[in-house]
Design a protein around this motif. Sequence first.
Motif: not given
Length: 468
Positions: A285, A252-253, A200, A225, A220, A196, A204, A206
């Motif tokens: 992603f 992004r993830l 990141l 995030m 997170l 992470s 961002d 997620v």
Amino acid sequence: MGGLSRGGGSTLTEQLAEHYAQRIRQRLLAPGTRLPSVRDAARRHGVSPHTVVAAYDQLLAQGLVEARRQRGFFVRDRRTPELRPAMPRAAPAGPPLPPVDATALIRGMFHSGTDQPAPGLGTLPLEWLDPALMSTALRRVLGQTEGALALQYGQPAGDLRLRQALALRLGGLGLQASADQIVTATGATHALDIVSRALLAPGDAVLVDEPGWAVEFARLTQLGMRLLPVPRGADGPDLAVLETLAREHRPRLYVTISVLHNPTGNSLTPAGAYQLLRLAEQHDFRVVEDDTYGELAPAHLPRLAALDGLQRTLYVSGFSKILTPGWRVGFVAAPPSLIERLIDVKLLSTLTTPAILEQALAYCLEQGSLRRHVERVHARLDAARQRSVQLALAHGCRFVTPPQGLFGWVDTGVDTEALAQRLHDQGWLLAPGHLFHASRRPSTLMRINFATSQDARFWRAFDRACGR
């Protein structure tokens, strides 16, 4: 909690207020938790409603709770603004940061004050573990190196002997990765944190499974995030919702569990895994595959990283669940282009990881002792699951997803947050459903650990707490 003492040096009101104050200070009651109603608390503790009201008034005066009109008393969030995650740039419009507090369950694991089995625990029972396996491995490694490993830092990426052993093990899962594509960590949670922080930036978006693991939500969120929950059911993640979120928020993830999902226990089908990887490519992603409980799963179940060949995926796992919670060795396997970035983050967070433990784990892998231990655990878990399922069904629970792996996701028909409070007073640790959602909400669901839910005493206490 033991019964209140009518002959002690403090009044019933003071004892009751101190009971809840201790739980709040220890974070066993998380911010936002609703205290039992006055009537319920009076019945539970064998006191008058007047005593409960007076105790709650003391908690109000101490700033530990707040009263909400016609709703009751709730634990206050006493964190100051300075402790909240910084947001250096404006985040795009989307779901707000959730009020997650996963530490309540974690702290409960260390403050149970009882040796009773913990149905909400996330680990195997102590008697299922094999301390001789670990001590033998440690002695062998210390003998081979004459203790030199304890006198120096480990290698930045992790011990080469372990990384080579891990590469062979991943090959057995159909995942081709060289030792140079593996970075070790202090457990799988640390590996997820390395990923992470490397990939990141605050603000961002997620994607996360919901229900999912509360620690990941909280971690997170603390990094700043924006969580995008993807509903997770018996057939895996809702790919239609995932696609909509990906199109609208450009995440992004996606942090997900493909095999033996926590808490539902389900696994992705090959078709679902293929569709998910197509969406990742289409919407650009990366997928972080958390395989923390992979040692408890059949090897033939498909891993996303194996299907993808570590192109758009990163694979995270560890051995704390199968060996012992205290032996924290985890790792991440990643595309070659990301390895140096991951190592840099690891060096800044922990310098290196302990080479002695890593070489001892490598010895267990090389000699097959870990494999044999896993086989024994599988046999015990299969029997425990069968018994726990029978008990849960007999006591009015319904499984939302088919029972598999270590965890069962069950509907109790009652508010499990309040249920967890009542049972905690009797020494039983529960994992109520609200802990597995990215934003706090009432839930009648709970996660049970099949290995620690075989005790009929728990289910009798469960019935009493449900008023059955």
